[in-house]
Design an enzyme around this catalytic site. Structure first.
Site, PDB file in Angstrom:
ATOM      1  N   PHE A 198      -5.562  12.276   1.471  1.00 49.81           N
ATOM      2  CA  PHE A 198      -5.327  11.147   2.372  1.00 49.81           C
ATOM      3  C   PHE A 198      -4.032  10.468   1.940  1.00 49.81           C
ATOM      4  O   PHE A 198      -3.999   9.815   0.889  1.00 49.81           O
ATOM      5  CB  PHE A 198      -6.532  10.202   2.266  1.00 49.81           C
ATOM      6  CG  PHE A 198      -6.494   8.989   3.146  1.00 49.81           C
ATOM      7  CD1 PHE A 198      -6.851   9.061   4.485  1.00 49.81           C
ATOM      8  CD2 PHE A 198      -6.129   7.755   2.619  1.00 49.81           C
ATOM      9  CE1 PHE A 198      -6.852   7.918   5.281  1.00 49.81           C
ATOM     10  CE2 PHE A 198      -6.125   6.613   3.398  1.00 49.81           C
ATOM     11  CZ  PHE A 198      -6.479   6.699   4.746  1.00 49.81           C
ATOM     12  N   SER A 207      -1.248  -2.697  -1.061  1.00 50.07           N
ATOM     13  CA  SER A 207      -2.192  -3.520  -0.298  1.00 50.07           C
ATOM     14  C   SER A 207      -1.666  -3.796   1.106  1.00 50.07           C
ATOM     15  O   SER A 207      -2.438  -3.883   2.070  1.00 50.07           O
ATOM     16  CB  SER A 207      -2.447  -4.844  -1.030  1.00 50.07           C
ATOM     17  OG  SER A 207      -3.125  -4.619  -2.248  1.00 50.07           O
ATOM     18  N   TRP A 231       0.551   7.832  -5.340  1.00 47.11           N
ATOM     19  CA  TRP A 231      -0.853   7.626  -5.731  1.00 47.11           C
ATOM     20  C   TRP A 231      -1.817   8.434  -4.865  1.00 47.11           C
ATOM     21  O   TRP A 231      -2.901   7.955  -4.532  1.00 47.11           O
ATOM     22  CB  TRP A 231      -1.234   6.142  -5.660  1.00 47.11           C
ATOM     23  CG  TRP A 231      -0.210   5.188  -6.164  1.00 47.11           C
ATOM     24  CD1 TRP A 231       0.491   4.261  -5.446  1.00 47.11           C
ATOM     25  CD2 TRP A 231       0.247   5.046  -7.510  1.00 47.11           C
ATOM     26  NE1 TRP A 231       1.347   3.562  -6.245  1.00 47.11           N
ATOM     27  CE2 TRP A 231       1.219   4.019  -7.532  1.00 47.11           C
ATOM     28  CE3 TRP A 231      -0.072   5.687  -8.715  1.00 47.11           C
ATOM     29  CZ2 TRP A 231       1.870   3.632  -8.687  1.00 47.11           C
ATOM     30  CZ3 TRP A 231       0.574   5.291  -9.866  1.00 47.11           C
ATOM     31  CH2 TRP A 231       1.529   4.279  -9.844  1.00 47.11           C
ATOM     32  N   ILE A 232      -1.463   9.652  -4.502  1.00 50.22           N
ATOM     33  CA  ILE A 232      -2.302  10.433  -3.592  1.00 50.22           C
ATOM     34  C   ILE A 232      -3.341  11.232  -4.381  1.00 50.22           C
ATOM     35  O   ILE A 232      -3.010  12.165  -5.126  1.00 50.22           O
ATOM     36  CB  ILE A 232      -1.449  11.351  -2.702  1.00 50.22           C
ATOM     37  CG1 ILE A 232      -0.372  10.528  -1.980  1.00 50.22           C
ATOM     38  CG2 ILE A 232      -2.342  12.084  -1.708  1.00 50.22           C
ATOM     39  CD1 ILE A 232      -0.894   9.351  -1.179  1.00 50.22           C
ATOM     40  N   TYR A 253       3.658  -1.816  12.945  1.00 50.35           N
ATOM     41  CA  TYR A 253       2.465  -1.023  12.618  1.00 50.35           C
ATOM     42  C   TYR A 253       1.901  -0.279  13.826  1.00 50.35           C
ATOM     43  O   TYR A 253       1.162   0.697  13.669  1.00 50.35           O
ATOM     44  CB  TYR A 253       1.394  -1.916  11.991  1.00 50.35           C
ATOM     45  CG  TYR A 253       0.792  -2.944  12.930  1.00 50.35           C
ATOM     46  CD1 TYR A 253      -0.297  -2.630  13.729  1.00 50.35           C
ATOM     47  CD2 TYR A 253       1.301  -4.238  12.992  1.00 50.35           C
ATOM     48  CE1 TYR A 253      -0.863  -3.564  14.575  1.00 50.35           C
ATOM     49  CE2 TYR A 253       0.749  -5.186  13.833  1.00 50.35           C
ATOM     50  CZ  TYR A 253      -0.335  -4.839  14.634  1.00 50.35           C
ATOM     51  OH  TYR A 253      -0.886  -5.771  15.481  1.00 50.35           O
ATOM     52  N   TYR A 307      -2.859   3.069  12.543  1.00 51.99           N
ATOM     53  CA  TYR A 307      -3.261   1.869  11.802  1.00 51.99           C
ATOM     54  C   TYR A 307      -4.731   1.552  12.035  1.00 51.99           C
ATOM     55  O   TYR A 307      -5.445   1.119  11.116  1.00 51.99           O
ATOM     56  CB  TYR A 307      -2.375   0.679  12.192  1.00 51.99           C
ATOM     57  CG  TYR A 307      -2.624   0.092  13.559  1.00 51.99           C
ATOM     58  CD1 TYR A 307      -3.413  -1.035  13.720  1.00 51.99           C
ATOM     59  CD2 TYR A 307      -2.070   0.672  14.701  1.00 51.99           C
ATOM     60  CE1 TYR A 307      -3.645  -1.585  14.972  1.00 51.99           C
ATOM     61  CE2 TYR A 307      -2.293   0.139  15.950  1.00 51.99           C
ATOM     62  CZ  TYR A 307      -3.081  -0.997  16.086  1.00 51.99           C
ATOM     63  OH  TYR A 307      -3.325  -1.514  17.343  1.00 51.99           O
ATOM     64  N   GLY A 317     -14.746   4.209   3.460  1.00 49.35           N
ATOM     65  CA  GLY A 317     -14.399   4.665   2.120  1.00 49.35           C
ATOM     66  C   GLY A 317     -14.855   3.715   1.032  1.00 49.35           C
ATOM     67  O   GLY A 317     -15.180   4.138  -0.087  1.00 49.35           O
ATOM     68  N   MET A 413     -22.960  -0.277 -28.514  1.00 45.78           N
ATOM     69  CA  MET A 413     -22.985   0.921 -29.352  1.00 45.78           C
ATOM     70  C   MET A 413     -22.059   0.802 -30.553  1.00 45.78           C
ATOM     71  O   MET A 413     -22.047   1.685 -31.417  1.00 45.78           O
ATOM     72  CB  MET A 413     -22.626   2.146 -28.509  1.00 45.78           C
ATOM     73  CG  MET A 413     -23.684   2.480 -27.476  1.00 45.78           C
ATOM     74  SD  MET A 413     -23.306   3.932 -26.481  1.00 45.78           S
ATOM     75  CE  MET A 413     -23.420   5.245 -27.690  1.00 45.78           C
ATOM     76  N   GLU A 438      -8.505   1.844  -2.725  1.00 45.08           N
ATOM     77  CA  GLU A 438      -9.172   1.620  -1.437  1.00 45.08           C
ATOM     78  C   GLU A 438      -9.437   0.136  -1.185  1.00 45.08           C
ATOM     79  O   GLU A 438     -10.495  -0.255  -0.683  1.00 45.08           O
ATOM     80  CB  GLU A 438     -10.437   2.465  -1.331  1.00 45.08           C
ATOM     81  CG  GLU A 438     -10.110   3.956  -1.334  1.00 45.08           C
ATOM     82  CD  GLU A 438     -11.209   4.831  -0.791  1.00 45.08           C
ATOM     83  OE1 GLU A 438     -11.954   4.383   0.095  1.00 45.08           O
ATOM     84  OE2 GLU A 438     -11.298   5.986  -1.250  1.00 45.08           O
TER      85      GLU A 438
END
Length: 455
Positions: A198, A207, A231-232, A253, A307, A317, A413, A438
């Protein structure tokens, strides 16, 4: 009554057996659904052992099935799963423990998936959970995808992310917005052997996703895509690229359009994957488009509606990411709580100290609340209800809970929580991404606040 049928989730062949027990005093029918072990071929041994095998496994499901059948309420608790949902969860749980878990440390250290994992995910039918059967998918539901992502995340959130992106983003966009031709061309590949990615984010559009600079210039029947994506997720393994580009920047857009491009198309290239804090086995890479030629038939939806597609699909997602966070939180607890019951200090188990019990109880309550929010939001989406606010709340809350849980597990721990041998520190690293991708946590809070204006 005894009958069987093929069951669509699994490869190779598995059979589903249905046993119906009838209580003559109440005329109550209790259906027990049972899945056999892998059956590579029919044999005489199967026939000889069939009843013994079916009866043994049916007893494992009888109590839950009776609970569902005897309920006097039309609304069952969110944790009570349907038969197919139970089978999905149990199958993925078994797969994660047997095939994924032995490779988790190796994949994290090497920052790549073991090739056997991707192949196995396709063989198990987990890369096309919601894809209709006619396109070689499992024909199941969003909730089944949620269960699969949650169970995989209990073992490795990196592997879960591969399943999540494929099902909740790539496949779903084509199913909802693609025409019949696109479905026939791409869905069978995505369900059986091809990873999709995507491609939305860019250097100038994180953003603010619709500030993207990638353009698509039309020339006859073709568009030529030029720009860079960052960033795919899964780009290094992808054979199909879902690309958002602007066909008319003067429209802002409203010029953004969704295209499908194949690996190997001239001008399309994938850069080196990033060296990340967490989810290291999952490759995150830049993708470059240098005058990439795409036919107009590869447009998903209508020109200029990209868009809308992006906004609507990211709402779905977020449910998948929430499932990843819940699963990761549970995975950290799966390691930590047994350790606190084994480790002794000052003459008793550290779990037996009231201060520890209160901390553990608080975190487990948060995880339970997060899981219920997740299930409720997924059910709302499946019921056709407005779930946008709930999706934002769930994504935000589960990412916060996962970070709290993993952090506390490291602390509880002590020294062994800080080293890689036990695996808790990996969950600590993996869950940080939940507040970022996302839709960042701040974006989720802004969405929630906007939707509360009519309170």
């Amino acid at each position: 009554k005894f009958e069987y049928r093929y069951y669509g989730y699994f490869r190779p062949l598995r059979l589903q057996f249905t046993l119906t027990f009838i209580d003559l005093s109440t005329s109550l029918h209790i259906h027990c659904f049972v899945v056999s072990q892998k059956i590579p071929k029919m044999s005489s041994a199967l026939g000889r052992n069939l009843w013994r095998h079916v009866w043994r496994l049916s007893t494992l499901r009888a109590s839950n099935t009776a609970m569902r059948s005897e309920s006097t309420s039309s609304q069952l608790p969110l944790q009570i799963l349907g038969d197919e949902e139970e089978m999905m969860r149990d199958s993925v749980m078994k797969f994660a423990q047997e095939q994924v878990k032995p490779l988790v440390r190796k994949m994290d250290d090497e920052s790549r998936y073991d090739p056997s994992i991707i192949k196995a995910l396709f063989e198990q039918g987990l890369m096309g959970i919601e894809v209709p059967v006619e396109y070689n998918g499992a024909g199941s539901t969003l909730f089944s995808s949620v269960l699969a992502v949650e169970e995989l995340s209990r073992v490795d959130p990196s592997v879960a992310l591969l399943v999540d992106v494929q099902n909740t983003l790539v496949n779903t966009i084509i199913q909802i917005y693609g025409n019949d031709q696109l479905k026939e061309r791409f869905l069978p590949r995505l369900a059986t052997d091809t990873v999709g990615c995507f491609c939305l984010s860019e250097e100038s559009s994180g953003s603010d996703a619709f500030a993207l600079k990638t353009v698509a210039k039309k020339d006859g029947e073709y568009y030529y895509l030029t720009g860079n994506k960052l960033w795919i997720t899964q780009a290094a393994h992808a054979g199909i690229f879902m690309v958002f580009a602007n066909v008319d920047p003067s429209k802002g857009y409203k010029g953004i359009t969704c295209f499908l491009a194949d690996l190997g198309t001239p001008g399309l290239s994938v850069g080196n994957h990033e060296d990340k804090l967490g989810i290291r086995a999952s490759p995150t890479s830049p993708v470059f488009f240098d005058n990439v030629k795409v036919h107009e038939s590869n447009i998903v939806g209508e020109v200029g509606t990209g868009y809308k597609i992006a906004i609507e699909i990211l709402n779905i997602g977020r449910i998948g990411i929430a499932a990843q966070m819940v699963g990761a939180a549970r995975g950290a607890l799966d390691i930590c709580i047994p350790y606190t019951k084994e480790r002794s200090q000052f003459g008793k188990k550290i779990y037996d100290f009231q201060g520890m019990q209160h901390q553990i109880a608080h975190v487990c309550t948060q995880v339970e609340a997060a899981r219920l929010m997740l299930y409720n939001t997924a059910r709302m989406k499946e019921a056709g209800l407005n779930y946008i606010k709930q999706a934002a709340m769930t994504k935000y809350f589960t990412s916060e809970v996962a970070a709290l849980t993993a952090g506390k597990c490291v602390e509880w721990m002590g020294g062994v929580g800080f080293i890689k041998d036990y695996g808790v520190e990996k969950f600590y690293r993996d869950v940080k991404i939940g507040a970022i991708y996302e839709g960042t946590s701040n974006i989720q809070l802004s969405t929630i606040a906007r939707l509360l204006e009519s309170w």
